[in-house]
Design a protein around this motif. Structure first.
Motif, PDB file in Angstrom:
ATOM      1  N   VAL A  86      32.327  17.085 -44.278  1.00  0.00           N
ATOM      2  CA  VAL A  86      31.215  16.264 -44.933  1.00  0.00           C
ATOM      3  C   VAL A  86      31.959  15.079 -45.428  1.00  0.00           C
ATOM      4  O   VAL A  86      32.408  14.450 -45.659  1.00  0.00           O
ATOM      5  CB  VAL A  86      30.437  16.690 -45.853  1.00  0.00           C
ATOM      6  N   THR A  87      31.073  14.034 -44.209  1.00  0.00           N
ATOM      7  CA  THR A  87      31.110  12.549 -44.608  1.00  0.00           C
ATOM      8  C   THR A  87      29.958  12.016 -44.546  1.00  0.00           C
ATOM      9  O   THR A  87      28.809  12.085 -44.071  1.00  0.00           O
ATOM     10  CB  THR A  87      31.752  12.078 -43.321  1.00  0.00           C
ATOM     11  N   MET A 127      22.552  21.018 -49.785  1.00  0.00           N
ATOM     12  CA  MET A 127      23.585  19.732 -50.429  1.00  0.00           C
ATOM     13  C   MET A 127      22.337  18.803 -50.897  1.00  0.00           C
ATOM     14  O   MET A 127      22.146  18.181 -48.914  1.00  0.00           O
ATOM     15  CB  MET A 127      24.796  19.029 -49.627  1.00  0.00           C
ATOM     16  N   ASN A 128      21.768  18.258 -51.364  1.00  0.00           N
ATOM     17  CA  ASN A 128      20.821  17.339 -51.678  1.00  0.00           C
ATOM     18  C   ASN A 128      21.503  16.076 -52.256  1.00  0.00           C
ATOM     19  O   ASN A 128      22.457  15.777 -53.294  1.00  0.00           O
ATOM     20  CB  ASN A 128      19.332  17.513 -52.098  1.00  0.00           C
ATOM     21  N   SER A 129      21.050  15.115 -51.849  1.00  0.00           N
ATOM     22  CA  SER A 129      20.550  13.449 -53.035  1.00  0.00           C
ATOM     23  C   SER A 129      22.085  12.977 -53.027  1.00  0.00           C
ATOM     24  O   SER A 129      23.307  13.569 -53.738  1.00  0.00           O
ATOM     25  CB  SER A 129      20.181  14.078 -54.674  1.00  0.00           C
ATOM     26  N   LEU A 130      22.510  13.558 -51.460  1.00  0.00           N
ATOM     27  CA  LEU A 130      24.432  12.920 -51.093  1.00  0.00           C
ATOM     28  C   LEU A 130      24.864  11.772 -51.669  1.00  0.00           C
ATOM     29  O   LEU A 130      23.821  10.915 -50.895  1.00  0.00           O
ATOM     30  CB  LEU A 130      24.793  13.296 -49.724  1.00  0.00           C
ATOM     31  N   ARG A 131      25.895  11.479 -51.488  1.00  0.00           N
ATOM     32  CA  ARG A 131      26.558  10.392 -52.365  1.00  0.00           C
ATOM     33  C   ARG A 131      27.866  10.070 -51.666  1.00  0.00           C
ATOM     34  O   ARG A 131      28.989  10.812 -51.102  1.00  0.00           O
ATOM     35  CB  ARG A 131      26.441  10.465 -54.133  1.00  0.00           C
ATOM     36  N   GLY A 162      21.158  11.754 -48.166  1.00  0.00           N
ATOM     37  CA  GLY A 162      20.261  12.608 -46.990  1.00  0.00           C
ATOM     38  C   GLY A 162      20.690  14.279 -47.690  1.00  0.00           C
ATOM     39  O   GLY A 162      21.255  14.414 -48.969  1.00  0.00           O
ATOM     40  N   SER A 163      20.396  15.376 -46.774  1.00  0.00           N
ATOM     41  CA  SER A 163      21.281  16.446 -47.391  1.00  0.00           C
ATOM     42  C   SER A 163      21.236  17.429 -46.066  1.00  0.00           C
ATOM     43  O   SER A 163      21.472  16.581 -45.086  1.00  0.00           O
ATOM     44  CB  SER A 163      19.001  17.348 -47.459  1.00  0.00           C
ATOM     45  N   LEU A 164      22.398  18.086 -46.774  1.00  0.00           N
ATOM     46  CA  LEU A 164      22.848  18.601 -45.758  1.00  0.00           C
ATOM     47  C   LEU A 164      23.466  20.166 -45.962  1.00  0.00           C
ATOM     48  O   LEU A 164      23.048  20.282 -47.215  1.00  0.00           O
ATOM     49  CB  LEU A 164      24.868  18.459 -45.268  1.00  0.00           C
ATOM     50  N   ARG A 165      23.291  21.498 -45.373  1.00  0.00           N
ATOM     51  CA  ARG A 165      23.297  22.700 -45.692  1.00  0.00           C
ATOM     52  C   ARG A 165      24.630  23.320 -44.751  1.00  0.00           C
ATOM     53  O   ARG A 165      24.823  23.557 -43.666  1.00  0.00           O
ATOM     54  CB  ARG A 165      21.974  23.542 -44.784  1.00  0.00           C
ATOM     55  N   LEU A 166      25.652  24.055 -45.577  1.00  0.00           N
ATOM     56  CA  LEU A 166      26.663  24.566 -45.219  1.00  0.00           C
ATOM     57  C   LEU A 166      26.229  26.328 -45.300  1.00  0.00           C
ATOM     58  O   LEU A 166      25.673  26.477 -46.101  1.00  0.00           O
ATOM     59  CB  LEU A 166      27.962  24.396 -45.754  1.00  0.00           C
ATOM     60  N   GLY A 211      29.485  17.930 -41.496  1.00  0.00           N
ATOM     61  CA  GLY A 211      28.892  16.452 -40.623  1.00  0.00           C
ATOM     62  C   GLY A 211      28.679  15.373 -41.008  1.00  0.00           C
ATOM     63  O   GLY A 211      29.344  14.921 -42.290  1.00  0.00           O
ATOM     64  N   LEU A 212      27.543  14.384 -40.467  1.00  0.00           N
ATOM     65  CA  LEU A 212      27.785  13.228 -40.842  1.00  0.00           C
ATOM     66  C   LEU A 212      26.482  12.443 -41.211  1.00  0.00           C
ATOM     67  O   LEU A 212      25.354  13.184 -40.969  1.00  0.00           O
ATOM     68  CB  LEU A 212      27.913  11.728 -40.150  1.00  0.00           C
TER      69      LEU A 212
END
Length: 121
Positions: free
Chosen positions: A117-118, A82-86, A16-20, A10-11
């Motif tokens: 992932v954006t 995924m944390n601290s995304l860049r 921010g964080s995401l979980r795959l 997702g965006l």
């Protein structure tokens, strides 16, 4: 044959964080490695992380300390927190599995369809 079903892309804003998640089904032998690769526009596909059943992991330097892989072996599922995304984490993320029936056998490799992932403000 093996099927890999991914979810969770997702965006997200920078920081921010995401979980795959990736669930594998089909002919999966006890010897297997699961993980994630990614491909950004105009770049080659690259390793993010792989994980064996016994918990050994191999992370790309660019994600160490920010991304965490985990597995649920009973469900043949691998997760990527995924944390601290860049901005530079923007890519299509592909689930990966390789498996073989015995230690002297050849590996068979499988890929998921990819999830976007954006990272954008």
């Amino acid at each position: 044959q093996v099927q890999l079903e991914e979810s969770g892309g997702g965006l997200v804003q920078p920081g921010g964080s995401l979980r795959l998640s990736c669930a594998a089904s089909g002919s999966i032998f006890s010897i297997n490695v699961m993980g994630w690769y990614r491909q950004a526009p105009g770049k080659q596909r690259e390793l993010v992380v792989t994980a064996t059943k016994d918990g050994s992991t191999n992370y790309a330097d660019s994600v160490k300390g920010r991304f965490t892989v985990s597995r649920d072996n009973a469900k043949n599922t691998v997760y990527l927190q995924m944390n601290s995304l860049r901005f530079e984490d923007t890519a299509v993320y592909y689930c990966y599995l390789r498996t073989k029936p015995g230690i002297f056998s050849r590996w068979s490799e499988y890929w998921g369809q990819g999830t976007q992932v954006t990272v954008s403000s």
